[in-house]
Design a protein around this motif. Structure first.
Motif, PDB file in Angstrom:
ATOM      1  N   HIS A 162     -24.917  10.043  38.172  1.00 37.15           N
ATOM      2  CA  HIS A 162     -25.265  10.918  39.275  1.00 37.15           C
ATOM      3  C   HIS A 162     -26.773  11.089  39.402  1.00 37.15           C
ATOM      4  N   THR A 163     -27.174  11.336  40.620  1.00 37.21           N
ATOM      5  CA  THR A 163     -28.573  11.602  40.920  1.00 37.21           C
ATOM      6  C   THR A 163     -28.684  13.050  41.346  1.00 37.21           C
ATOM      7  N   VAL A 164     -29.600  13.772  40.707  1.00 36.19           N
ATOM      8  CA  VAL A 164     -29.846  15.167  41.045  1.00 36.19           C
ATOM      9  C   VAL A 164     -31.345  15.303  41.259  1.00 36.19           C
ATOM     10  N   ASP A 165     -31.731  15.772  42.438  1.00 41.72           N
ATOM     11  CA  ASP A 165     -33.141  15.916  42.762  1.00 41.72           C
ATOM     12  C   ASP A 165     -33.881  14.624  42.441  1.00 41.72           C
ATOM     13  N   GLU A 166     -34.715  14.646  41.433  1.00 36.94           N
ATOM     14  CA  GLU A 166     -35.521  13.478  41.119  1.00 36.94           C
ATOM     15  C   GLU A 166     -35.222  12.936  39.728  1.00 36.94           C
ATOM     16  N   ASN A 167     -33.941  12.856  39.413  1.00 31.38           N
ATOM     17  CA  ASN A 167     -33.521  12.179  38.196  1.00 31.38           C
ATOM     18  C   ASN A 167     -32.127  11.613  38.396  1.00 31.38           C
ATOM     19  N   VAL A 168     -31.835  10.599  37.625  1.00 36.17           N
ATOM     20  CA  VAL A 168     -30.528   9.963  37.668  1.00 36.17           C
ATOM     21  C   VAL A 168     -30.054   9.824  36.229  1.00 36.17           C
ATOM     22  N   SER A 169     -28.760  10.000  36.010  1.00 37.43           N
ATOM     23  CA  SER A 169     -28.237   9.901  34.648  1.00 37.43           C
ATOM     24  C   SER A 169     -26.850   9.282  34.655  1.00 37.43           C
ATOM     25  N   ALA A 170     -26.483   8.765  33.501  1.00 33.11           N
ATOM     26  CA  ALA A 170     -25.146   8.214  33.286  1.00 33.11           C
ATOM     27  C   ALA A 170     -24.724   8.614  31.882  1.00 33.11           C
ATOM     28  N   THR A 171     -23.423   8.761  31.687  1.00 31.51           N
ATOM     29  CA  THR A 171     -22.878   9.193  30.401  1.00 31.51           C
ATOM     30  C   THR A 171     -21.760   8.243  29.992  1.00 31.51           C
ATOM     31  N   LEU A 172     -21.748   7.902  28.709  1.00 32.05           N
ATOM     32  CA  LEU A 172     -20.736   7.010  28.155  1.00 32.05           C
ATOM     33  C   LEU A 172     -20.375   7.500  26.760  1.00 32.05           C
ATOM     34  N   THR A 173     -19.111   7.394  26.400  1.00 34.67           N
ATOM     35  CA  THR A 173     -18.666   7.751  25.053  1.00 34.67           C
ATOM     36  C   THR A 173     -18.611   6.495  24.200  1.00 34.67           C
ATOM     37  N   PHE A 174     -19.241   6.578  23.024  1.00 30.41           N
ATOM     38  CA  PHE A 174     -19.314   5.460  22.082  1.00 30.41           C
ATOM     39  C   PHE A 174     -18.394   5.750  20.905  1.00 30.41           C
ATOM     40  N   ALA A 175     -17.820   4.716  20.330  1.00 31.72           N
ATOM     41  CA  ALA A 175     -17.019   4.849  19.111  1.00 31.72           C
ATOM     42  C   ALA A 175     -17.927   4.594  17.910  1.00 31.72           C
ATOM     43  N   VAL A 176     -19.028   5.335  17.859  1.00 33.05           N
ATOM     44  CA  VAL A 176     -20.060   5.184  16.830  1.00 33.05           C
ATOM     45  C   VAL A 176     -20.606   6.578  16.526  1.00 33.05           C
ATOM     46  N   PRO A 177     -20.887   6.884  15.254  1.00 32.38           N
ATOM     47  CA  PRO A 177     -21.477   8.185  14.929  1.00 32.38           C
ATOM     48  C   PRO A 177     -22.859   8.355  15.577  1.00 32.38           C
ATOM     49  N   THR A 190     -19.485   9.509  19.860  1.00 32.66           N
ATOM     50  CA  THR A 190     -20.656  10.177  20.404  1.00 32.66           C
ATOM     51  C   THR A 190     -20.692  10.004  21.911  1.00 32.66           C
ATOM     52  N   GLU A 191     -20.912  11.086  22.609  1.00 36.65           N
ATOM     53  CA  GLU A 191     -21.151  11.027  24.047  1.00 36.65           C
ATOM     54  C   GLU A 191     -22.660  10.884  24.250  1.00 36.65           C
ATOM     55  N   VAL A 192     -23.064   9.843  24.968  1.00 38.74           N
ATOM     56  CA  VAL A 192     -24.481   9.566  25.176  1.00 38.74           C
ATOM     57  C   VAL A 192     -24.792   9.649  26.667  1.00 38.74           C
ATOM     58  N   THR A 193     -25.801  10.450  26.997  1.00 39.53           N
ATOM     59  CA  THR A 193     -26.273  10.555  28.376  1.00 39.53           C
ATOM     60  C   THR A 193     -27.689   9.998  28.432  1.00 39.53           C
ATOM     61  N   LEU A 194     -27.874   9.030  29.318  1.00 32.38           N
ATOM     62  CA  LEU A 194     -29.187   8.445  29.568  1.00 32.38           C
ATOM     63  C   LEU A 194     -29.688   8.993  30.898  1.00 32.38           C
ATOM     64  N   THR A 195     -30.886   9.577  30.874  1.00 35.36           N
ATOM     65  CA  THR A 195     -31.481  10.156  32.082  1.00 35.36           C
ATOM     66  C   THR A 195     -32.840   9.535  32.337  1.00 35.36           C
ATOM     67  N   TYR A 196     -33.074   9.192  33.594  1.00 36.23           N
ATOM     68  CA  TYR A 196     -34.388   8.742  34.056  1.00 36.23           C
ATOM     69  C   TYR A 196     -34.877   9.817  35.012  1.00 36.23           C
ATOM     70  N   ASP A 197     -35.992  10.459  34.671  1.00 34.88           N
ATOM     71  CA  ASP A 197     -36.519  11.590  35.440  1.00 34.88           C
ATOM     72  C   ASP A 197     -37.902  11.222  35.975  1.00 34.88           C
ATOM     73  N   TRP A 198     -38.039  11.233  37.296  1.00 34.71           N
ATOM     74  CA  TRP A 198     -39.328  10.911  37.923  1.00 34.71           C
ATOM     75  C   TRP A 198     -39.920  12.116  38.655  1.00 34.71           C
ATOM     76  N   SER A 199     -39.491  13.315  38.306  1.00 30.46           N
ATOM     77  CA  SER A 199     -39.932  14.521  39.017  1.00 30.46           C
ATOM     78  C   SER A 199     -41.418  14.816  38.858  1.00 30.46           C
ATOM     79  N   ALA A 200     -42.059  14.285  37.818  1.00 32.93           N
ATOM     80  CA  ALA A 200     -43.483  14.563  37.598  1.00 32.93           C
ATOM     81  C   ALA A 200     -44.402  13.457  38.127  1.00 32.93           C
TER      82      ALA A 200
END
Length: 167
Positions: free
Chosen positions: A6-21, A121-131
């Motif tokens: 999803h994209t919110v304002d000036e960032n975009v993120s994605a979330t994935l669950t890994f079978a890894v600690p 582990t649930e991992v969320t990667l976010t790219y934020d360009w608000s600054a």
């Protein structure tokens, strides 16, 4: 399976669950040598600095390639802004000027890790360009990559983390 993109304002993120600690996922992210294999665009070529990431303020460089960049091949300087093992890691991306100063464009890459048990582990990667200042927005489009980039990166990270956790 990707939980959300999803994209919110000036960032975009994605979330994935890994079978890894989470500790194993974090170790992969803290190793600049893995970043080219994680990258979902193919722009990251290799780590120019191989030291593991260990603290806020640490700078690490990456050799890059992008056909639309004036030099095609270039080096980024990345400054760690978030370092909270094994929960979060993030960095600003910029470059080194001819006189050795570091300049950052205002965009941040951040990974948030949430343990879901001893081996998930649930991992969320976010790219934020608000600054990003207007002077850079005049010549760069944000985000500078397609919608599949974050998802691809998370899948690559999951594969690498799974391989290293069994090693």
């Amino acid at each position: 399976m990707v939980k959300c993109v999803h994209t919110v304002d000036e960032n975009v993120s994605a979330t994935l669950t890994f079978a890894v600690p989470a500790t194993k996922v974090f170790a992969v992210l803290a190793d600049p040598a893995t970043h080219a294999a994680i990258d979902g665009t193919g722009w990251v070529q290799q780590a120019a600095d191989l030291a593991p990431l260990t603290e806020v303020g640490q700078v690490f460089r990456m050799s890059m390639h992008h056909d639309d960049h004036p030099d095609k091949g270039y080096t980024t300087a990345n400054k760690v802004r978030v370092f909270d093992p094994p929960r979060a890691i993030g960095w600003l991306t910029g470059y080194e000027t001819d006189d050795g100063r570091l300049e950052f464009g205002g965009w941040l890459w951040r990974y948030d890790l949430r343990p879901l048990g001893p081996s998930q582990t649930e991992v969320t990667l976010t790219y934020d360009w608000s600054a990003v200042p207007p002077s850079i927005r005049e010549y760069l489009r944000f985000p500078p990559f397609g919608p599949d980039h974050l998802t691809n990166s998370l899948h690559h990270l999951a594969e690498i983390a799974a391989r290293t956790s069994h090693a």
